[in-house]
Design an enzyme around this catalytic site. Structure first.
Site, mmCIF file in Angstrom:
data_model
loop_
_atom_site.group_PDB
_atom_site.id
_atom_site.type_symbol
_atom_site.label_atom_id
_atom_site.label_comp_id
_atom_site.label_asym_id
_atom_site.label_seq_id
_atom_site.Cartn_x
_atom_site.Cartn_y
_atom_site.Cartn_z
ATOM 1 C CD1 TRP A 152 132.102 7.255 -19.980
ATOM 2 C CD2 TRP A 152 133.869 8.692 -20.317
ATOM 3 N NE1 TRP A 152 131.681 8.606 -20.970
ATOM 4 C CE2 TRP A 152 133.125 9.357 -20.868
ATOM 5 C CE3 TRP A 152 135.000 9.380 -19.692
ATOM 6 C CZ2 TRP A 152 132.414 10.282 -21.788
ATOM 7 C CZ3 TRP A 152 135.010 10.959 -20.904
ATOM 8 C CH2 TRP A 152 134.210 10.942 -21.661
ATOM 9 C CG HIS A 153 138.031 6.940 -14.386
ATOM 10 N ND1 HIS A 153 138.674 8.534 -14.277
ATOM 11 C CD2 HIS A 153 137.889 6.889 -15.505
ATOM 12 C CE1 HIS A 153 138.867 8.516 -14.712
ATOM 13 N NE2 HIS A 153 139.186 7.646 -16.493
ATOM 14 C CE1 TYR A 154 130.709 0.915 -15.266
ATOM 15 C CE2 TYR A 154 131.443 3.359 -16.541
ATOM 16 C CZ TYR A 154 131.264 2.193 -16.403
ATOM 17 O OH TYR A 154 131.281 0.974 -17.569
ATOM 18 C CG HIS A 155 135.571 2.754 -8.366
ATOM 19 N ND1 HIS A 155 135.247 3.747 -9.115
ATOM 20 C CD2 HIS A 155 135.846 2.929 -6.868
ATOM 21 C CE1 HIS A 155 135.305 4.881 -7.938
ATOM 22 N NE2 HIS A 155 135.289 4.236 -7.125
ATOM 23 C CE LYS A 157 138.993 10.059 -10.505
ATOM 24 N NZ LYS A 157 139.778 9.088 -11.419
#
Length: 555
Positions: free
Chosen positions: A486-489, A389
């Protein structure tokens, strides 16, 4: 992006984290204390008053509510149900089933969505939010995050808040064959030093925390509600907040006075604020900006194009939306492997983090046909995944409304690799994956072919056979194999939508407290910092409102 990218991303998502083996039953577990103040929204009065209203009982909302309830009357409005009693949600083995089963139903704990790039993603729709559906990895933010976030942090309270979370729901994982090999491979590949078990963000290779305990049972932000003061808190589940209720002040600044929400049978409810009360949006990077827009808070021309009355012109709502791209490989293993979610992390200086998982994946025969009269039982294959990532990222996207119905996913574009820095970071991380694959620690995961040569057997894209020095092959690998971690921000980024005190700029009694305010992802995994954020903000407010003591409140 080609349609096959979407399909491949879906497959890798499943191979990465989950197993379809039987979930651990948890009927014998004792009901958590927080269920005593959780009720279906249909049981709530049509009008009621609170000191604080929290929209979203997720990763930030639960610790925020638990903290504020020690002094004030708090309402939490959660659009989903409760995780307790759902054996798939509550165990590692049920992770794949949770992500796959009926995700398009409005009763699912997972709300699936696909970005305009064709990359599948998921949102939590359950008390505990995405902390109740994720891979459980727990690691604190890097120090640069606090310096660059444009938010006011009290680092003493930050550390106390992390510790408060960790005492309740974080465990030391027990490494077995695949995770141990990856750890050794990372060290061989020069991701040093080896730091052992650590919850801190430290350069090198480390074992991180897990929100799955030694029996494989999940713990989530919902568990933090056990610290709430029961007579001061109410949690309404299956409550869909449709808009924030606003009024004008004498200074002609819009002020939140409550929210309008609807229950499962369609009845509307008004949750209103007492004097000095506030509304907190903790609905996540998709939900919080969406609700602001639906409440008339956003770009004036854009809201007008939807026929939404403009309450407050704030042009950057929904902008600066980020997702960290993930790339990697999956291989078949020649021996049985344990079920493992993320446990080991390699933190490099080249803008990338490396992680791994292993799963038992069922492959079934096609449905009954002319050629196959009886479907064969599933064949279970052991799959091991190694991924990277990138930090940041630099490239940002945006979200647009797809409907004025809050239950409908907005249109999301993340603009993966839209900035050359992100692509070069992916190349760096992919090269490091290659170094790990060439390490002695990985030799045992190769098969021997007919000629006696040893090789990996890949599921999905193979690692490029030739690593050209200029990186053209690896850049193409990054573009073609991109997926999400799945680390959207972002979407309500500090300095653009909220100020340093989490208040919506130009408004009163309205704050955003969740990952949507972050302009960068905090380290290897955001959930630790998002949970800390909820506790931190709650303690800050209590301290600010305490007029009778000069001492900070620490619980």
């Amino acid at each position: 992006m080609e349609s096959r990218i979407s399909f491949h991303s879906q497959i890798l998502t499943f191979l990465l984290i989950f197993s379809a083996s039987s979930a651990l039953p948890n009927s014998s577990q004792q009901d958590p204390d927080y269920l005593k103040f959780v009720s279906n929204a249909t049981e709530f009065p049509e009008v009621d008053y609170y000191d604080y209203i929290i929209v979203g009982g997720g990763t930030a909302g639960c610790p925020l509510a638990a903290t504020l309830s020690s002094k004030f009357r708090v309402l939490v409005l959660e659009r989903g149900g409760v995780p307790h009693g759902n054996s798939n949600l509550m165990s590692q083995e049920g992770f794949l089933t949770t992500l796959m089963d009926d995700v398009h139903s409005r009763n699912s704990p997972v709300q699936a969505f696909t970005s305009e790039e064709g990359v599948p993603n998921a949102r939590g729709r359950i008390l505990g939010g995405s902390s109740a559906i994720n891979a459980g990895f727990y690691s604190r933010a890097d120090q640069a995050f606090f310096k660059n976030s444009q938010l006011k942090w009290d680092l003493a309270i930050v550390n106390q808040s992390y510790e408060w979370v960790e005492k309740e729901i974080v465990f030391k994982p027990n490494l077995k064959n695949w995770q141990s090999a990856v750890r050794d491979g990372m060290v061989e590949a020069g991701i040093i030093p080896y730091n052992g078990f650590s919850l801190d963000h430290v350069m090198g290779t480390k074992i991180g925390g897990s929100t799955f305990d030694e029996l494989g049972r999940r713990h989530s932000a919902a568990d933090l509600l056990s610290h709430a003061t029961p007579f001061n808190i109410k949690v309404a589940i299956y409550a869909n907040v449709e808009r924030i209720l606003l009024a004008s002040t004498v200074k002609r600044r819009p002020k939140a006075i409550g929210v309008l929400y609807r229950d499962q049978i369609g009845t509307y409810h008004h949750a209103m604020l007492h004097a000095r009360g506030e509304v907190f949006l903790s609905a996540g990077a998709i939900g919080s900006p969406q609700l602001l827009l639906l409440s008339g808070i956003g770009s004036r021309p854009y809201l007008s194009s939807w026929g939404i009355p403009v309450a407050h012109h704030l042009p950057y709502v929904g902008h600066y939306l980020y997702d960290n791209p993930r790339n990697g490989i999956s291989i078949l293993a020649p021996m049985p492997l344990e079920q493992s979610l993320i446990q080991v992390a390699g933190i490099t200086e080249s803008g990338t983090y490396l992680e791994a998982a292993s799963n038992v994946i069922p492959f079934t025969s096609p449905p009954r046909s002319f050629f196959i009269r009886t479907p064969s039982p599933p064949v279970y294959l052991t799959v091991a995944t190694l991924m990277e990532k990138i930090t940041g990222p630099v490239a940002s996207g945006s979200m647009r409304l797809a409907s004025t119905d809050v239950r409908v996913n907005p249109v999301v574009r993340f603009n993966y690799f839209g900035n050359a820095v992100d692509l070069e970071r992916c190349v760096n991380g992919t090269r490091k994956i290659g170094e790990i694959l060439r390490s002695q620690a990985m030799e045992g995961f190769k098969f021997r072919d007919w000629f006696g040569r040893k090789e990996f057997r890949y599921v999905g894209p193979a690692y490029p056979e030739k690593e050209d020095e200029d990186g053209l092959v690896l850049r193409e690998f990054c573009r073609q194999s991109v997926s999400t971690i799945w680390h959207y921000h972002g979407g309500c980024v500090a300095g653009k939508v909220v100020d340093s005190n989490y208040r919506v700029i130009g408004m009163e009694a309205l704050r955003v407290v969740d990952g949507s305010i972050f302009g960068v992802s905090p380290g290897t995994n955001p959930q630790a910092t998002v949970m800390m954020l909820g506790r931190h903000v709650g303690l800050q407010i209590i301290n600010q409102r305490s007029a009778v003591t000069t001492h900070r409140v620490v619980y």
